[in-house]
Write a protein that holds these residues in place. Sequence first.
Motif, PDB file in Angstrom:
ATOM      1  N   LEU A 159      -2.818  -1.117  17.947  1.00 35.68           N
ATOM      2  CA  LEU A 159      -2.086   0.146  17.538  1.00 35.68           C
ATOM      3  C   LEU A 159      -0.476  -0.196  17.339  1.00 35.68           C
ATOM      4  O   LEU A 159       0.233   0.417  16.415  1.00 35.68           O
ATOM      5  CB  LEU A 159      -1.827   1.148  18.703  1.00 35.68           C
ATOM      6  N   LEU A 160       0.064  -1.252  17.733  1.00 32.42           N
ATOM      7  CA  LEU A 160       1.508  -1.499  17.753  1.00 32.42           C
ATOM      8  C   LEU A 160       2.011  -1.610  16.308  1.00 32.42           C
ATOM      9  O   LEU A 160       2.754  -1.012  15.904  1.00 32.42           O
ATOM     10  CB  LEU A 160       1.806  -2.782  18.489  1.00 32.42           C
ATOM     11  N   PRO A 161       1.273  -2.645  15.390  1.00 29.89           N
ATOM     12  CA  PRO A 161       1.496  -2.334  14.073  1.00 29.89           C
ATOM     13  C   PRO A 161       1.640  -1.278  13.287  1.00 29.89           C
ATOM     14  O   PRO A 161       2.518  -1.001  12.329  1.00 29.89           O
ATOM     15  CB  PRO A 161       0.738  -3.524  13.347  1.00 29.89           C
ATOM     16  N   PHE A 162       0.739  -0.279  13.585  1.00 32.57           N
ATOM     17  CA  PHE A 162       0.783   0.842  13.047  1.00 32.57           C
ATOM     18  C   PHE A 162       2.064   1.798  13.706  1.00 32.57           C
ATOM     19  O   PHE A 162       2.560   2.509  12.742  1.00 32.57           O
ATOM     20  CB  PHE A 162      -0.356   1.824  13.315  1.00 32.57           C
TER      21      PHE A 162
ATOM     22  N   GLU B  62       9.119   2.869  10.458  1.00 33.81           N
ATOM     23  CA  GLU B  62       9.701   2.315   9.248  1.00 33.81           C
ATOM     24  C   GLU B  62       9.646   3.395   8.105  1.00 33.81           C
ATOM     25  O   GLU B  62      10.406   3.455   7.363  1.00 33.81           O
ATOM     26  CB  GLU B  62       9.265   1.081   8.682  1.00 33.81           C
ATOM     27  N   LEU B  63       8.382   3.794   8.156  1.00 34.15           N
ATOM     28  CA  LEU B  63       8.176   5.229   6.942  1.00 34.15           C
ATOM     29  C   LEU B  63       9.081   6.285   7.197  1.00 34.15           C
ATOM     30  O   LEU B  63       9.605   6.782   6.490  1.00 34.15           O
ATOM     31  CB  LEU B  63       6.543   5.551   7.186  1.00 34.15           C
ATOM     32  N   MET B  64       9.512   6.614   8.481  1.00 35.32           N
ATOM     33  CA  MET B  64      10.465   7.664   9.082  1.00 35.32           C
ATOM     34  C   MET B  64      11.536   7.484   8.554  1.00 35.32           C
ATOM     35  O   MET B  64      12.304   8.405   7.930  1.00 35.32           O
ATOM     36  CB  MET B  64      10.215   7.888  10.384  1.00 35.32           C
ATOM     37  N   ARG B  65      12.205   6.108   8.743  1.00 38.26           N
ATOM     38  CA  ARG B  65      13.478   5.727   8.197  1.00 38.26           C
ATOM     39  C   ARG B  65      13.551   5.891   6.512  1.00 38.26           C
ATOM     40  O   ARG B  65      14.539   6.319   6.085  1.00 38.26           O
ATOM     41  CB  ARG B  65      13.664   4.143   8.761  1.00 38.26           C
ATOM     42  N   GLN B  66      12.500   5.297   5.972  1.00 38.50           N
ATOM     43  CA  GLN B  66      12.436   5.505   4.602  1.00 38.50           C
ATOM     44  C   GLN B  66      12.477   6.845   4.068  1.00 38.50           C
ATOM     45  O   GLN B  66      13.188   7.121   3.046  1.00 38.50           O
ATOM     46  CB  GLN B  66      11.338   4.576   3.893  1.00 38.50           C
ATOM     47  N   THR B  67      11.861   7.692   4.643  1.00 40.09           N
ATOM     48  CA  THR B  67      11.786   9.241   4.356  1.00 40.09           C
ATOM     49  C   THR B  67      13.133   9.724   4.403  1.00 40.09           C
ATOM     50  O   THR B  67      13.558  10.647   3.576  1.00 40.09           O
ATOM     51  CB  THR B  67      10.949   9.871   5.385  1.00 40.09           C
TER      52      THR B  67
ATOM     53  N   ALA C 257      25.791  -2.961   7.809  1.00 35.24           N
ATOM     54  CA  ALA C 257      25.643  -1.986   8.727  1.00 35.24           C
ATOM     55  C   ALA C 257      24.677  -2.649   9.746  1.00 35.24           C
ATOM     56  O   ALA C 257      23.738  -3.257   9.579  1.00 35.24           O
ATOM     57  CB  ALA C 257      25.116  -0.624   8.159  1.00 35.24           C
ATOM     58  N   ILE C 258      25.075  -2.186  11.162  1.00 38.24           N
ATOM     59  CA  ILE C 258      24.435  -2.655  12.249  1.00 38.24           C
ATOM     60  C   ILE C 258      23.881  -1.744  13.180  1.00 38.24           C
ATOM     61  O   ILE C 258      24.698  -0.809  13.382  1.00 38.24           O
ATOM     62  CB  ILE C 258      25.168  -3.833  13.080  1.00 38.24           C
ATOM     63  N   ARG C 259      22.635  -1.855  13.823  1.00 32.88           N
ATOM     64  CA  ARG C 259      21.828  -0.642  14.447  1.00 32.88           C
ATOM     65  C   ARG C 259      21.003  -1.202  15.318  1.00 32.88           C
ATOM     66  O   ARG C 259      20.384  -2.347  15.070  1.00 32.88           O
ATOM     67  CB  ARG C 259      21.700   0.440  13.595  1.00 32.88           C
ATOM     68  N   LEU C 260      20.319  -0.442  16.346  1.00 33.06           N
ATOM     69  CA  LEU C 260      19.291  -0.808  17.012  1.00 33.06           C
ATOM     70  C   LEU C 260      18.126  -0.615  16.203  1.00 33.06           C
ATOM     71  O   LEU C 260      17.783   0.272  15.550  1.00 33.06           O
ATOM     72  CB  LEU C 260      19.230   0.108  18.228  1.00 33.06           C
ATOM     73  N   LYS C 261      17.206  -1.690  16.515  1.00 33.80           N
ATOM     74  CA  LYS C 261      16.141  -1.720  15.495  1.00 33.80           C
ATOM     75  C   LYS C 261      15.210  -0.515  15.971  1.00 33.80           C
ATOM     76  O   LYS C 261      14.416  -0.096  15.312  1.00 33.80           O
ATOM     77  CB  LYS C 261      15.051  -3.027  15.877  1.00 33.80           C
ATOM     78  N   SER C 262      15.136  -0.283  17.489  1.00 36.86           N
ATOM     79  CA  SER C 262      14.221   0.732  17.887  1.00 36.86           C
ATOM     80  C   SER C 262      14.503   2.143  18.229  1.00 36.86           C
ATOM     81  O   SER C 262      13.944   2.694  18.627  1.00 36.86           O
ATOM     82  CB  SER C 262      13.762   0.333  19.295  1.00 36.86           C
ATOM     83  N   THR C 263      15.606   2.391  17.461  1.00 36.15           N
ATOM     84  CA  THR C 263      16.190   3.846  17.404  1.00 36.15           C
ATOM     85  C   THR C 263      16.382   4.292  15.985  1.00 36.15           C
ATOM     86  O   THR C 263      17.027   3.604  15.209  1.00 36.15           O
ATOM     87  CB  THR C 263      17.473   4.053  18.226  1.00 36.15           C
ATOM     88  N   LEU C 264      16.215   5.416  15.685  1.00 34.29           N
ATOM     89  CA  LEU C 264      15.834   5.917  14.475  1.00 34.29           C
ATOM     90  C   LEU C 264      17.653   6.686  14.355  1.00 34.29           C
ATOM     91  O   LEU C 264      17.672   7.329  15.328  1.00 34.29           O
ATOM     92  CB  LEU C 264      14.939   7.122  14.338  1.00 34.29           C
ATOM     93  N   LEU C 265      17.888   6.391  13.044  1.00 29.73           N
ATOM     94  CA  LEU C 265      19.338   6.804  13.057  1.00 29.73           C
ATOM     95  C   LEU C 265      19.153   8.344  12.888  1.00 29.73           C
ATOM     96  O   LEU C 265      18.198   8.703  11.985  1.00 29.73           O
ATOM     97  CB  LEU C 265      20.133   6.247  11.848  1.00 29.73           C
TER      98      LEU C 265
END
Length: 298
Positions: free
Chosen positions: A64-67, A73-78, A273-281
């Motif tokens: 499940l992890l890669p999905f 990532e898709l949510m970030r791009q959206t 720009a720097i941010r946490l990988k695991s947190t959506l902006l």
Amino acid sequence: MNFHQLHIFYKVSEKGSFSAAAQALHMTQPAVTMQVQALEDYFGAKLFNRSTKKIILSDAGRTLLPFAVRSIELMRQTDQAMAAYTHMLEGRLLLGSSLTIGEYVLPRLLAPFGKAYPNISVMLKIMNTTQIMEEITKHQLNFGLIEAEVRHPDMEIEPVMEDELKLIVPHDHQLADRSEVTLSEALEYPFVLREQGSGTRRVMEEQVLDRGIDLGGLQVEMELGSTGAVKSAVEAGLGITMLSPSTVRHEAALGLLKIINISDASFKRQFYAIRLKSTLLPIHAVTFLNFLRQHAGE
């Protein structure tokens, strides 16, 4: 199944414990556990193998992890794609930046951003890169803007603006009537520079070294700890320097300093720009970053 559950699952797998994930997500541990259990019930499979000391992904969890990563990532791009249409956004943006960006680049961009998005308020804190990263980790900042690329396992860094250093001389200097000079011509004169380790100093020295010039040959008349002090020293005729044109707009407009191109060397650099990988902006933070990308060169 929903995106929130996938995000929580990803965070637990990243942190290796429910308690650490809960702290990072600002949730209670039971709430995190409940969401993971709901995801396990949906798939009918255990996603983690639990022990008293740690948890590790099961075979189903590893599948499940890669999905989950792709969904984040898709949510970030959206969010990035839709940010251009969200002019009625509201929110408070918590932003950290290094000195040059915070004092000289952002001020001229905050006014037009405020007109375009009047309901987004920006709280800007100017600090060094280490402090910015610490506050991002503690969720006290949405993201930061820094002048040099750094590496951190929990952080994602991306270029958002380009800058270029130019030769800065006093209005009555021998080179002041020139629109451009060669690097060797510039190096014939004494320099006033930022302190060793500063981003501006590093960009200049790297280019000089790339040209095969020994740094020991630089005539460093003075080293100062701030851009403002460097500008004042150059204005007083104590030497010439290399700075971003954005830092001397006012002095150049008044005719106190002259900006000169160097014809045979490029002193370009990126701002990141720097941010946490695991947190959506939040969407208003994504909107601000998109605005910077589009208007930074204006």
